[in-house]
Design a protein around this motif. Structure first.
Motif, PDB file in Angstrom:
ATOM      1  N   GLU A 272       5.966  -1.888 -10.134  1.00 51.49           N
ATOM      2  CA  GLU A 272       6.100  -1.307  -8.800  1.00 51.49           C
ATOM      3  C   GLU A 272       5.361   0.167  -8.717  1.00 51.49           C
ATOM      4  OE1 GLU A 272       9.156  -0.750  -5.218  1.00 51.49           O
ATOM      5  OE2 GLU A 272       9.959  -0.541  -7.195  1.00 51.49           O
ATOM      6  N   TYR A 322       5.135  -3.821  -2.576  1.00 54.96           N
ATOM      7  CA  TYR A 322       5.192  -2.312  -2.702  1.00 54.96           C
ATOM      8  C   TYR A 322       4.405  -1.597  -1.422  1.00 54.96           C
ATOM      9  CZ  TYR A 322       5.498  -4.033  -7.279  1.00 54.96           C
ATOM     10  OH  TYR A 322       5.994  -4.991  -8.385  1.00 54.96           O
ATOM     11  N   ARG A 478      11.000  -8.139  -4.882  1.00 53.92           N
ATOM     12  CA  ARG A 478       9.930  -7.917  -4.232  1.00 53.92           C
ATOM     13  C   ARG A 478       9.617  -8.249  -2.742  1.00 53.92           C
ATOM     14  NH1 ARG A 478       6.212 -11.016  -9.190  1.00 53.92           N
ATOM     15  NH2 ARG A 478       6.718  -9.511 -10.808  1.00 53.92           N
TER      16      ARG A 478
END
Length: 601
Positions: A272, A322, A478
């Motif tokens: 990340e 992200y 995620r």
């Protein structure tokens, strides 16, 4: 010489060095603090304290051989106040703690004859005297031995291992040591520099001390019920003791899985960070007015990473998660204390007992609150995690099953896709566990991996390997980050309670909370929705609720229509048998023929 007397001499010597310019004068004067003896709190001797060159130093006299009562770890008044260096060394807990430094000869003195070797060569924890005697006199030392062993990476001697497993030592630990002191030693194993909580809990189990640390409620066997390590808890006292022993063995097996789960999560965090750095450094990336990388730019950057990195494509890659909403950009962290405690106590989470008021209480809650006297916030956090574990597991199982079906539909993908998660279900779950969601995720991952181990590969559907479970956990992390759901519990309603009452005409009371909850769900499903859109949605909800309330009232009236004093119901109109004539219900859906068939009154 007492500690206070020696500290006074040292203070005068330091003042002399300052006056003669041999050492610089400190910013603050060397003040002596005195901690009085308090045997009831295990403070046996008066101690002087003073800070020298920024280091806290304790001063205390040499202690003699101590005399204990059978029911207490506090030395009796028969213990002499002053002792010799040998006596003081022998009364220490471990040989590595019995070393002296002679300030005159500037040499280390090893009065036990083995302290230096145990510390530097053998690297093991050894007691100066027989460990059975040492632990019986002060049972807390058995927990201190575990803490030293884990923190300084030293082995326990075989004599200590044997004594630590002695039932007599276990009984002494129950009788002589307060639960607060037990909890303090455990806290030292879970936190601080060099702490390795998983190793400490595993060692506690190996030495059969888990039941003495995490105590069962007194007399709970008569009222305890539920499941322990997947089996019904009940039977004779011998059966129950066997159940508990099996539960602690299962706890040890469970905690041994956690390091692998933590390693996988740390790898995800590293990926990340690397993805964020790459997107930040991309000067061509499209940004919004606030300077944030847009979703499309992030997606394009991610695709380039997947096509250029074999590592990323094989592990799932630094995906679109992200990119997230700026207000929730700080990632929730893992509470290492709680993830280890909750994982270790997993086998006991379905076990309850009745308290003095005959109310059901979780055994795990008692272990934390009364067994080790941890703070109430720890009890609430663990209770929250245990209560929501099944929800977290069900979400992970669904993601894993969807992933298997997706692979079956398309075996070859250019890059892995983020799993589809239900924003409403996931968001409501996150609002329930709040900052604990990552900790709860790791706990559930361990539970899933252990379930697969226990199944021994039998009747396991596709996608049910340990690697699959780890990947699913990373996929869920995620997806949450991608959807901007991390921190959704901090989102304030677009329309507050006062506005709901004035703008929607909702009366003050519990009904306002209903609309607040409805609004929260709408915000989860519409992260970019405006206040005006939200108000329109709430008005529609209000209209629907009023129509449903009206339908319910009409149906109730129809049930009572024509029934009076025990008489018969009015006959149905021709052609409309079985039809409702409610003003609100089904009128718009009637066939034209039905309407024409209605007689004129």
């Amino acid at each position: 010489m007492s500690g206070v007397q020696f500290a006074t001499i040292v203070q005068a010597y330091l003042a002399h060095l300052e006056r003669t310019g041999q050492i610089p004068a400190p910013q603050k004067k060397h003040k002596i603090g005195v901690i009085s003896a308090n045997p009831s709190q295990s403070k046996h001797l008066e101690t002087a304290t003073m800070k020298i060159h920024g280091i806290e130093v304790d001063f205390v006299n040499l202690r003699a051989e101590e005399v204990y009562e059978s029911h207490s770890r506090i030395p009796t008044h028969q213990t002499r106040q002053f002792g010799t260096p040998l006596e003081d060394a022998l009364r220490r807990d471990f040989t590595c703690n019995s070393l002296f430094y002679n300030v005159r000869t500037r040499q280390v003195e090893d009065w036990t004859g083995r302290g230096i070797d145990d510390l530097l060569v053998a690297r093991q924890i050894v007691t100066p005297l027989d460990p059975h005697t040492t632990f019986h006199d002060d049972p807390l030392r058995v927990l201190r031995a575990i803490r030293f062993s884990v923190r300084y990476d030293m082995d326990l001697s075989e004599d200590i291992r044997s004594a630590a497993q002695s039932p007599e030592v276990h009984r002494s630990l129950h009788l002589k040591v307060s639960r607060e002191r037990v909890g303090k030693e455990l806290e030292g194993m879970l936190t601080g520099k060099g702490a390795r909580p998983g190793r400490a809990l595993d060692l506690i189990t190996q030495l059969k001390l888990a039941g003495s640390v995490f105590t069962f409620p007194p007399g709970a066997d008569a009222t305890a019920s539920g499941m322990l390590a997947g089996k019904d808890y009940g039977g004779s006292p011998e059966d129950l003791a066997h159940f508990r022993e099996h539960g602690w063995e299962e706890a040890a097996e469970t905690i041994r899985i956690l390091p692998r789960v933590l390693e996988s999560h740390n790898d995800e965090l590293q990926m990340e960070k690397e993805a964020e750095d790459d997107l930040t450094c991309d000067s061509t990336a499209e940004t919004d007015p606030a300077g944030n990388v847009t979703a499309d730019a992030a997606r394009n950057g991610i695709e380039r990473m997947h096509t250029s990195s074999t590592v990323a494509s094989s592990t799932g890659g630094p995906l679109l998660h992200y990119h997230r909403q700026k207000s929730f950009s700080m990632a929730s962290s893992v509470d290492m204390r709680l993830v280890h405690l909750s994982t270790f106590l997993l086998p006991f989470r379905d076990l309850v007992f009745l308290d003095k008021k005959k109310r059901p209480v979780a055994v795990v809650n008692h272990m934390i609150k009364e067994g080790i006297k941890f703070k109430n916030r720890d009890c609430l956090a663990l209770d929250c995690m245990m209560s929501n574990l099944d929800t977290m597991r069900s979400i992970l199982i669904k993601i894993r099953q969807d992933s298997v079906r997706a692979r079956q539909r398309a075996e070859e993908e250019e890059y892995p896709r983020l799993p589809k998660i239900c924003r409403l279900e996931t968001g409501m779950f996150l609002r329930e566990v709040r900052e604990l969601w990552v900790t709860c995720l790791l706990q559930a991952t361990v539970a899933e991996m252990r379930a697969i181990e226990l199944s021994d590969g039998k009747s396991c559907p596709a996608g049910s390997t340990a690697d699959d479970v780890l990947q699913t956990a990373r996929d869920f992390y995620r997806a949450v980050r991608s959807e901007g759901l991390d921190g959704c519990w901090r989102a304030r309603p677009l329309i507050n309670g006062a506005e709901i009452m004035t703008q929607l005409g909702v009366p003050k009371g519990p009904e306002v909370s209903t609309y607040i909850q409805e609004q929260i769900q709408w915000m989860l499903l519409n992260p970019n929705g405006s206040k005006e859109d939200c108000e329109l949605h709430l008005r529609n909800v209000k209209r629907k609720r009023e129509m449903e309330a009206g339908q319910t009232m009409d149906e109730q009236n129809e049930m009572n229509l024509g029934v009076s004093d025990g008489g018969q119901s009015s006959p149905a109109l021709p052609g409309l048998e079985g039809k409702h004539l409610s003003k609100r219900r089904h009128v718009e859906s009637m066939d034209l023929s039905d309407c024409n068939a209605m007689p004129k009154l």
